[in-house]
Write a protein that holds these residues in place. Structure first.
Motif, PDB file in Angstrom:
ATOM      1  N   ALA A  45      27.037  42.928  31.193  1.00 34.18           N
ATOM      2  CA  ALA A  45      26.824  41.622  30.552  1.00 34.18           C
ATOM      3  C   ALA A  45      27.427  41.580  29.152  1.00 34.18           C
ATOM      4  O   ALA A  45      27.881  40.525  28.696  1.00 34.18           O
ATOM      5  N   LYS A  46      27.451  42.720  28.460  1.00 28.51           N
ATOM      6  CA  LYS A  46      28.004  42.771  27.107  1.00 28.51           C
ATOM      7  C   LYS A  46      29.515  42.999  27.090  1.00 28.51           C
ATOM      8  O   LYS A  46      30.142  42.890  26.050  1.00 28.51           O
ATOM      9  N   SER A  47      30.081  43.317  28.235  1.00 25.85           N
ATOM     10  CA  SER A  47      31.513  43.616  28.280  1.00 25.85           C
ATOM     11  C   SER A  47      32.299  42.431  28.817  1.00 25.85           C
ATOM     12  O   SER A  47      31.741  41.374  29.097  1.00 25.85           O
ATOM     13  N   ASP A  48      33.595  42.640  28.986  1.00 27.00           N
ATOM     14  CA  ASP A  48      34.429  41.581  29.545  1.00 27.00           C
ATOM     15  C   ASP A  48      34.535  41.667  31.067  1.00 27.00           C
ATOM     16  O   ASP A  48      35.323  40.942  31.677  1.00 27.00           O
ATOM     17  N   CYS A  49      33.746  42.522  31.699  1.00 26.60           N
ATOM     18  CA  CYS A  49      33.783  42.692  33.160  1.00 26.60           C
ATOM     19  C   CYS A  49      33.528  41.375  33.886  1.00 26.60           C
ATOM     20  O   CYS A  49      34.139  41.102  34.923  1.00 26.60           O
ATOM     21  N   VAL A  50      32.630  40.572  33.344  1.00 28.73           N
ATOM     22  CA  VAL A  50      32.238  39.326  34.012  1.00 28.73           C
ATOM     23  C   VAL A  50      33.375  38.308  34.076  1.00 28.73           C
ATOM     24  O   VAL A  50      33.297  37.356  34.841  1.00 28.73           O
ATOM     25  N   GLY A  51      34.426  38.521  33.324  1.00 26.62           N
ATOM     26  CA  GLY A  51      35.568  37.627  33.389  1.00 26.62           C
ATOM     27  C   GLY A  51      36.395  37.814  34.649  1.00 26.62           C
ATOM     28  O   GLY A  51      37.109  36.910  35.065  1.00 26.62           O
ATOM     29  N   CYS A  52      36.286  38.980  35.272  1.00 29.27           N
ATOM     30  CA  CYS A  52      37.094  39.280  36.462  1.00 29.27           C
ATOM     31  C   CYS A  52      36.266  39.635  37.699  1.00 29.27           C
ATOM     32  O   CYS A  52      36.789  39.635  38.807  1.00 29.27           O
ATOM     33  N   HIS A  53      35.015  40.009  37.506  1.00 30.17           N
ATOM     34  CA  HIS A  53      34.186  40.466  38.625  1.00 30.17           C
ATOM     35  C   HIS A  53      32.880  39.695  38.681  1.00 30.17           C
ATOM     36  O   HIS A  53      32.321  39.325  37.651  1.00 30.17           O
ATOM     37  N   LYS A  54      32.407  39.486  39.907  1.00 31.84           N
ATOM     38  CA  LYS A  54      31.083  38.906  40.143  1.00 31.84           C
ATOM     39  C   LYS A  54      30.329  39.843  41.073  1.00 31.84           C
ATOM     40  O   LYS A  54      30.922  40.718  41.696  1.00 31.84           O
ATOM     41  N   LEU A  55      29.053  39.631  41.191  1.00 33.56           N
ATOM     42  CA  LEU A  55      28.226  40.485  42.031  1.00 33.56           C
ATOM     43  C   LEU A  55      28.666  40.450  43.490  1.00 33.56           C
ATOM     44  O   LEU A  55      28.902  41.484  44.100  1.00 33.56           O
ATOM     45  N   ASP A  56      28.799  39.255  44.053  1.00 34.50           N
ATOM     46  CA  ASP A  56      29.013  39.155  45.492  1.00 34.50           C
ATOM     47  C   ASP A  56      30.213  38.315  45.918  1.00 34.50           C
ATOM     48  O   ASP A  56      30.364  38.011  47.091  1.00 34.50           O
ATOM     49  N   LYS A  57      31.068  37.943  44.973  1.00 34.42           N
ATOM     50  CA  LYS A  57      32.245  37.141  45.292  1.00 34.42           C
ATOM     51  C   LYS A  57      33.457  37.684  44.553  1.00 34.42           C
ATOM     52  O   LYS A  57      33.363  38.054  43.391  1.00 34.42           O
ATOM     53  N   LYS A  58      34.588  37.681  45.238  1.00 31.08           N
ATOM     54  CA  LYS A  58      35.842  38.080  44.601  1.00 31.08           C
ATOM     55  C   LYS A  58      36.199  37.019  43.567  1.00 31.08           C
ATOM     56  O   LYS A  58      36.131  35.830  43.829  1.00 31.08           O
ATOM     57  N   LEU A  59      36.558  37.437  42.405  1.00 34.82           N
ATOM     58  CA  LEU A  59      37.033  36.523  41.365  1.00 34.82           C
ATOM     59  C   LEU A  59      38.508  36.890  41.157  1.00 34.82           C
ATOM     60  O   LEU A  59      39.320  36.636  42.016  1.00 34.82           O
ATOM     61  N   ILE A  60      38.827  37.509  40.067  1.00 37.90           N
ATOM     62  CA  ILE A  60      40.178  38.051  39.874  1.00 37.90           C
ATOM     63  C   ILE A  60      40.233  39.440  40.514  1.00 37.90           C
ATOM     64  O   ILE A  60      41.174  39.793  41.199  1.00 37.90           O
ATOM     65  N   PRO A  62      37.762  42.565  42.647  1.00 37.88           N
ATOM     66  CA  PRO A  62      36.781  42.595  43.734  1.00 37.88           C
ATOM     67  C   PRO A  62      35.354  42.411  43.207  1.00 37.88           C
ATOM     68  O   PRO A  62      35.082  42.647  42.033  1.00 37.88           O
ATOM     69  N   SER A  63      34.457  42.004  44.107  1.00 40.00           N
ATOM     70  CA  SER A  63      33.050  41.891  43.726  1.00 40.00           C
ATOM     71  C   SER A  63      32.465  43.300  43.577  1.00 40.00           C
ATOM     72  O   SER A  63      33.009  44.277  44.116  1.00 40.00           O
ATOM     73  N   TYR A  64      31.357  43.399  42.884  1.00 36.58           N
ATOM     74  CA  TYR A  64      30.693  44.693  42.739  1.00 36.58           C
ATOM     75  C   TYR A  64      30.240  45.221  44.095  1.00 36.58           C
ATOM     76  O   TYR A  64      30.294  46.427  44.347  1.00 36.58           O
ATOM     77  N   LEU A  65      29.828  44.320  44.984  1.00 44.50           N
ATOM     78  CA  LEU A  65      29.413  44.748  46.321  1.00 44.50           C
ATOM     79  C   LEU A  65      30.583  45.319  47.113  1.00 44.50           C
ATOM     80  O   LEU A  65      30.426  46.316  47.825  1.00 44.50           O
ATOM     81  N   GLU A  66      31.757  44.706  46.991  1.00 43.31           N
ATOM     82  CA  GLU A  66      32.951  45.232  47.675  1.00 43.31           C
ATOM     83  C   GLU A  66      33.279  46.638  47.172  1.00 43.31           C
ATOM     84  O   GLU A  66      33.618  47.527  47.968  1.00 43.31           O
ATOM     85  N   ILE A  67      33.182  46.817  45.879  1.00 44.81           N
ATOM     86  CA  ILE A  67      33.471  48.134  45.290  1.00 44.81           C
ATOM     87  C   ILE A  67      32.467  49.158  45.814  1.00 44.81           C
ATOM     88  O   ILE A  67      32.843  50.246  46.251  1.00 44.81           O
ATOM     89  N   ALA A  68      31.192  48.805  45.779  1.00 44.39           N
ATOM     90  CA  ALA A  68      30.140  49.724  46.230  1.00 44.39           C
ATOM     91  C   ALA A  68      30.323  50.115  47.686  1.00 44.39           C
ATOM     92  O   ALA A  68      30.125  51.279  48.057  1.00 44.39           O
ATOM     93  N   ASN A  69      30.717  49.160  48.500  1.00 43.42           N
ATOM     94  CA  ASN A  69      30.862  49.434  49.927  1.00 43.42           C
ATOM     95  C   ASN A  69      32.160  50.169  50.273  1.00 43.42           C
ATOM     96  O   ASN A  69      32.270  50.762  51.342  1.00 43.42           O
ATOM     97  N   LYS A  70      33.124  50.169  49.396  1.00 42.80           N
ATOM     98  CA  LYS A  70      34.412  50.841  49.659  1.00 42.80           C
ATOM     99  C   LYS A  70      34.320  52.354  49.422  1.00 42.80           C
ATOM    100  O   LYS A  70      34.971  53.134  50.112  1.00 42.80           O
ATOM    101  N   TYR A  71      33.533  52.763  48.439  1.00 46.68           N
ATOM    102  CA  TYR A  71      33.529  54.163  48.015  1.00 46.68           C
ATOM    103  C   TYR A  71      32.212  54.841  48.387  1.00 46.68           C
ATOM    104  O   TYR A  71      31.154  54.210  48.372  1.00 46.68           O
TER     105      TYR A  71
END
Length: 121
Positions: A45-60, A62-71
């Motif tokens: 929340a304090k970083s610029d991550c929210v400008g490109c990533h969302k919890l459950d939807k691809k923005l610029i 991948p979503s955090y869920l996509e990342i979690a499920n890939k690795y």
């Protein structure tokens, strides 16, 4: 006599006026939840991550869920993704590169990755 009649008429008419009910305002209490924000969520929340990533939807990116499920959720992944956050990179999720976060400390990046990996389904 004229004033007496006028006074009686006024009293009589005033007894037929419509009284509005008294409106009372009450303070609305906010409902607090027992859900705690994790340290990783706070750092995101304090970083610029929210400008490109969302919890459950691809923005610029991948979503955090996509990342979690890939690795796989292990220390090797945490170290790898922490380095990616700090150094930036491209090619894994498409052609748009992720910018480097060189000022972020390694332990902060690890905390963010640990939060993301905790989202694994």
């Amino acid at each position: 006599m004229k004033y007496l009649v006028l006074g009686i008429v006024m009293i009589g008419l005033s007894s037929f006026t419509i009284m509005t009910p008294e409106v009372k305002y009450t303070k609305v209490e906010t409902v607090s939840t027992n859900m705690q924000t994790s340290p990783g969520e706070k750092l995101i929340a304090k970083s610029d991550c929210v400008g490109c990533h969302k919890l459950d939807k691809k923005l610029i990116g991948p979503s955090y869920l996509e990342i979690a499920n890939k690795y796989p959720a292990n220390e090797k992944t945490v170290s790898y993704l922490s380095d990616k956050i700090i150094k930036g990179g491209s090619g894994v999720w498409g052609t748009i590169p992720m910018g480097a976060h060189a000022s972020m400390k390694k332990d902060e990046a690890k905390t963010i990755v640990q939060y993301i990996m905790s989202l694994k389904k």
